[in-house]
Design an enzyme around this catalytic site. Structure first.
Site, PDB file in Angstrom:
ATOM      1  N   LYS A 125     -31.256 -59.083 -31.935  1.00 42.13           N
ATOM      2  CA  LYS A 125     -32.579 -59.652 -32.101  1.00 42.13           C
ATOM      3  C   LYS A 125     -32.933 -60.227 -30.743  1.00 42.13           C
ATOM      4  CE  LYS A 125     -32.789 -60.969 -37.002  1.00 42.13           C
ATOM      5  NZ  LYS A 125     -32.885 -62.132 -37.902  1.00 42.13           N
ATOM      6  N   HIS A 128     -35.348 -65.343 -27.891  1.00 38.01           N
ATOM      7  CA  HIS A 128     -36.691 -65.842 -27.638  1.00 38.01           C
ATOM      8  C   HIS A 128     -36.725 -67.359 -27.525  1.00 38.01           C
ATOM      9  CE1 HIS A 128     -36.955 -67.035 -31.851  1.00 38.01           C
ATOM     10  NE2 HIS A 128     -36.447 -65.858 -32.164  1.00 38.01           N
ATOM     11  N   HIS A 131     -34.735 -69.871 -29.577  1.00 40.72           N
ATOM     12  CA  HIS A 131     -33.319 -70.148 -29.335  1.00 40.72           C
ATOM     13  C   HIS A 131     -33.116 -71.192 -28.246  1.00 40.72           C
ATOM     14  CE1 HIS A 131     -33.081 -65.884 -30.897  1.00 40.72           C
ATOM     15  NE2 HIS A 131     -32.362 -66.566 -31.759  1.00 40.72           N
TER      16      HIS A 131
END
Length: 562
Positions: A125, A128, A131
RNA sequence: GCGCCCAUAGCUCAGCUGGAUAGAGCAUCGGAUUUCUAAUCCGAAGGUCCCAGGUUCGAGUCCUGGUGGGCGUGCCA
């Protein structure tokens, strides 16, 4: 600062007959610094003796034996205000900073092991902005506890296991894997993931295929494993590049997959404790009305996040013997960690009360036009660009021969990191490009500017440190206020650790930089007469050291010129 | 429904375990640079601390009940 406070508390305790801990709780900083340097409110005492607090303060001012280091005591209404011997205070503070250097504010080495679980992004994933908070808060906490003398183990509990992998796999089956020479393979994997999850809305077989893949992965199927290895490596390479750019590090990258072969042990533990039960075909532990049913094994036999966390904490306890383990994970998962604690207690684990969830609020409004989350790299690049532009177009004065690119990178990162760490963890944040990448006012660059300015003084004022620090040569109020703020660094660091709030240090540093900027208007070094010049310089050097120590605790590397 | 979290200046936020006149930044207005970096400094203006009760000598802070918002509440993580 601390010693002064302690001796004052003792003196007050003697004079009033109140127990020292109670006095300690009452002594505080006056709201208005003009009132004094430490204050003691007399209300509680007045009530005890049935006297008027104003008169009592007056009487107490006459009675009390002023401890060493204090110059004056004066009653102001119902308050008793104490003033330090300012010269002695400045001398002592500046001296101890200069002596201790990078260790100023640090704690003595101890054996309380602190495990910090932070960042922990999901593989396959995008990494972005969402995080960012866990990464920055966790990294800062790791640095703070290390600074305070704790052995710290930083762990990136990668989300490298779970059904979401199945969707990536399904997507790659349908639309192919990214090419070997794809410059950004993770983007392609994300694309497959997004398309597969979208497709599942209309085609239920996608969900089935994804679940099936995960079952095979857990069962050790070679093909499933090979794909997993591939996707994990690709993702981890990119994560590590981002971490390197941010200056964030981990001691271990033991993700969820690492615990796959420890599931049976966990389940056996629960079995042995006799608390497991079957419910609707799934298996777990009932934790009562508040915490509900903790699922540990799905009806299809696959394990869950909670199961793996249970294995992880047991492993960490065996391996690191922690005193505490901090989970820097978003607030929405607070129930999960309550369940984890409750489960550990039911299993009779000795560490059940050493689990600390360090929650943080949601980040809103960080989506791109296309709806996806902003990749962190894009944020860092944008920060770099804006810092470069500001440097070239907005900054009116700047040093010669700057490596503009390097400075822009540092300034951009400072802005991003500080923006995140300067607010309290728990509040939801509305991500705003302009606010996050502002370089003026209460920002990371403001702190860097103060640090760089002192470097400028060091480089150009032709001053040297004195043989002996002498605070009596610094009679200005600005000098004392700056020294006082420097002396509060201990408190800020300890408060940050006690509350798991890096923002305590961020707020402290803003005050410190502000005090410096004020003092810097008044206390010129370059043209000062000999004897004063060195003393002012020493004060500023102590400030620079404290700024640097604090910035590093936030994970920001101080810069010398900007 | 139940549980957790949040609510302070136009905006974004601080406010040590309850203490004096609730503080910063941004935005607005006005000043400061022949002198170590103006990414700075100084000043002005800006507040029913969501509401109502309660505890207390004293409440933005603690308690109760509301209101508004966010999140969670078994086979995702």
């Amino acid at each position: 600062m601390q010693e002064l406070r302690t001796s004052l508390v003792e003196a007050l305790a003697r004079a009033t007959g109140l127990p020292a801990p109670q006095v300690d709780g009452m002594v505080g900083l006056p709201k208005n610094p003009a009132h004094g340097d430490l204050a003691f409110p007399c209300f509680a005492l007045a009530k005890r003796d049935g006297k008027n607090p104003v008169e009592l303060a007056r009487a107490l001012a006459d009675d009390i034996a002023l401890p060493d280091g204090f110059a004056a005591v004066e009653p102001t209404g119902p308050f008793l205000n104490f003033r330090f011997d300012r010269a002695a205070f400045i001398t002592r503070t500046v001296q101890s900073v200069l002596e201790q250097g990078d260790r100023y504010g640090a704690g003595a080495p101890n054996d309380d092991v602190v495990v910090v679980d932070y960042s922990s992004p999901n593989i396959a994933k995008p990494f972005h902005i969402g995080h960012l908070r866990s990464t920055l808060i966790g990294w800062s906490l790791a640095k703070i506890f290390r600074f305070l003398g704790h052995p710290v183990v930083g762990i990136n509990h990668l989300g490298d296991w779970g059904t979401q992998f199945g969707y990536v796999w399904v997507g790659c089956e349908r639309w192919g894997r990214p090419a070997d020479d794809d410059p950004d393979p993770i983007l392609a994997l994300v694309d497959r993931y997004v398309r597969a999850t979208k497709l599942k809305e209309e085609d239920p077989s996608v969900e089935e295929a994804a679940r099936d893949y995960f079952r095979r992965l857990e069962a050790g199927d070679a093909d499933a494993r090979a794909f997993w290895d591939y996707a994990r490596t690709v993702s981890l390479d990119e994560f590590k590049a981002v971490y390197a750019r941010l200056g964030v590090a981990f001691d271990h990258y033991t993700g969820e997959a690492f615990f796959n072969d420890k599931m049976d042990g966990v389940l056996a533990d629960v079995e042995a404790a006799g608390v497991g039960e079957v419910s609707d075909g799934a298996w777990g532990v009932s934790l009562g009305d508040d915490l509900g049913f903790a699922l540990l094994k799905k009806a299809d036999g696959a394990t869950l996040y909670l199961t793996r966390d249970l294995a992880a904490i047991d492993y960490r306890h065996r391996t690191f013997g922690f005193d505490r383990v901090l989970y820097v994970v978003g607030a929405p998962q607070s129930l999960h960690f309550k369940q984890l604690s409750a489960l550990c207690e039911k299993l009779g684990k000795p560490y059940h009360d050493r689990i600390v969830h360090v929650p943080f609020g949601h980040v809103h409004g960080m989506s791109t036009r296309s709806g996806g989350a902003v990749p962190l790299v894009a944020l860092l690049d944008e920060a770099h660009e804006r810092a470069l532009r500001a440097l070239r177009e907005e900054v009116t004065k700047r040093p010669e021969g700057l490596d503009e690119d390097a400075v822009a990178e540092q300034i951009g990162k400072s802005a991003i990191i500080f923006n995140d760490l300067s607010r309290g963890r728990i509040k939801d944040v509305h991500f705003d490009w302009d606010a996050a990448l502002s370089f003026r006012g209460d920002t990371g660059p403001y702190l860097q500017y103060a640090h760089a300015r002192i470097n400028g003084i060091a480089a150009r004022a032709e001053a040297e440190l004195p043989d002996a620090v002498d605070g009596s040569r610094l009679p200005e109020d600005e000098a004392f206020q700056l020294a006082a703020q420097i002396g509060r660094f201990h408190d800020a660091v300890r408060k940050a650790a006690a509350t798991y709030e890096p923002s305590a240090i961020a707020a402290y540093l803003l005050d410190l930089a502000r005090q410096f900027s004020r003092a810097n208007e008044v206390l010129r070094v370059k043209d000062a007469e000999a004897g004063i010049k060195e003393q002012r310089f020493a004060l500023f050097v102590a400030c620079r050291q404290t700024l640097a120590n604090g910035l590093r605790l936030l994970g920001i590397e101080p810069i010398d010129r900007m």
